[in-house]
Design a protein around this motif. Sequence first.
Motif, PDB file in Angstrom:
ATOM      1  N   LYS A 143      49.893  43.627  23.604  1.00  0.00           N
ATOM      2  CA  LYS A 143      48.624  43.707  23.660  1.00  0.00           C
ATOM      3  C   LYS A 143      47.957  43.089  22.328  1.00  0.00           C
ATOM      4  O   LYS A 143      46.756  42.440  22.198  1.00  0.00           O
ATOM      5  N   LEU A 146      47.816  39.451  22.557  1.00  0.00           N
ATOM      6  CA  LEU A 146      46.912  38.869  23.507  1.00  0.00           C
ATOM      7  C   LEU A 146      45.492  38.934  22.719  1.00  0.00           C
ATOM      8  O   LEU A 146      44.713  37.887  22.908  1.00  0.00           O
ATOM      9  N   GLU A 147      45.276  39.918  21.980  1.00  0.00           N
ATOM     10  CA  GLU A 147      44.030  40.210  21.484  1.00  0.00           C
ATOM     11  C   GLU A 147      43.814  39.338  20.294  1.00  0.00           C
ATOM     12  O   GLU A 147      42.817  38.685  19.850  1.00  0.00           O
ATOM     13  N   VAL A 151      43.029  36.065  24.221  1.00  0.00           N
ATOM     14  CA  VAL A 151      43.302  36.008  25.715  1.00  0.00           C
ATOM     15  C   VAL A 151      43.116  37.455  26.457  1.00  0.00           C
ATOM     16  O   VAL A 151      43.611  38.412  25.896  1.00  0.00           O
ATOM     17  N   GLU A 152      42.473  37.153  27.548  1.00  0.00           N
ATOM     18  CA  GLU A 152      42.249  38.515  28.513  1.00  0.00           C
ATOM     19  C   GLU A 152      43.274  38.659  29.574  1.00  0.00           C
ATOM     20  O   GLU A 152      44.183  37.819  29.776  1.00  0.00           O
ATOM     21  N   ILE A 153      43.692  40.240  29.579  1.00  0.00           N
ATOM     22  CA  ILE A 153      44.866  40.167  30.475  1.00  0.00           C
ATOM     23  C   ILE A 153      44.996  39.564  31.865  1.00  0.00           C
ATOM     24  O   ILE A 153      45.828  39.330  32.270  1.00  0.00           O
ATOM     25  N   ALA A 154      43.570  39.603  32.154  1.00  0.00           N
ATOM     26  CA  ALA A 154      43.470  38.857  33.618  1.00  0.00           C
ATOM     27  C   ALA A 154      43.741  37.516  33.885  1.00  0.00           C
ATOM     28  O   ALA A 154      44.041  36.920  34.910  1.00  0.00           O
ATOM     29  N   ASP A 155      43.670  36.640  32.515  1.00  0.00           N
ATOM     30  CA  ASP A 155      43.894  35.437  32.420  1.00  0.00           C
ATOM     31  C   ASP A 155      45.476  34.942  32.289  1.00  0.00           C
ATOM     32  O   ASP A 155      45.775  33.834  32.467  1.00  0.00           O
ATOM     33  N   TYR A 177      50.238  46.876  31.275  1.00  0.00           N
ATOM     34  CA  TYR A 177      49.060  46.957  32.091  1.00  0.00           C
ATOM     35  C   TYR A 177      48.105  48.340  32.056  1.00  0.00           C
ATOM     36  O   TYR A 177      47.020  48.359  32.147  1.00  0.00           O
ATOM     37  N   TYR A 180      45.535  48.223  29.426  1.00  0.00           N
ATOM     38  CA  TYR A 180      44.328  47.717  29.932  1.00  0.00           C
ATOM     39  C   TYR A 180      43.662  48.427  31.203  1.00  0.00           C
ATOM     40  O   TYR A 180      42.619  48.057  31.698  1.00  0.00           O
TER      41      TYR A 180
END
Length: 211
Positions: A143, A146-147, A151-155, A177, A180
């Motif tokens: 996580k 990604l931050e 980058v968004e987790i959905a992407d 997940y 999020y």
Amino acid sequence: SIQTDVLPALASRVKHALQIKNPYCIPYDILFGCPGWVQGIIQADAFFKAGIAKKCLVIGTETLSRVLDMYDRDSMIFSDGAGACILEFKEVHDNGPGILGSSVQTHALDEAYYIYMDKSYFPKMKGRKVFEYAMKKVPLAMKACLEKSGVEIADVKKIFIHQANAKMDDAIIRELYKLYGYTKAPEFIMPMNIHWLGNSSVATIPTLFDQ
């Protein structure tokens, strides 16, 4: 040839075998265990950003069959393997392809000897402790990456994760997940090859990425 055959360095042997003549091409080994190839990618990225290098060859290779106790149940899933890639620095704008960010952690107070070298000279692990540690720490590090990368987790289209064991990897992705607010991970988000290639430690990510 044997466990103690450490000289010359493996990276130097590779440079010799490839007949690379450039003296400014510096080969070195990273004794990093399972995340070693990923750490090599991170170091290559750092060299690029520092202007030290423009091209790097990163190899992850493991011959665990030389050092494992065949009578230890925890050793049954391990295997030999290797994977390599060449990275090249290029100026890219507008969030183009490349390494967007990284996040790594080491906990070495209570956790340092979860994996250790036994008196028998075979590596051993405290399997339950390793599992619990992975569940708690790895999703948080993912996580954070990604931050930092924006980058968004959905992407996220695919997640290539170290092929430790299927049960643990599935649980790690579920926990990621959950951070999020998702109740489950998307289907087919995480390719797996451990069921037929085994856990080849440092080689699992590059071989999975190649596939």
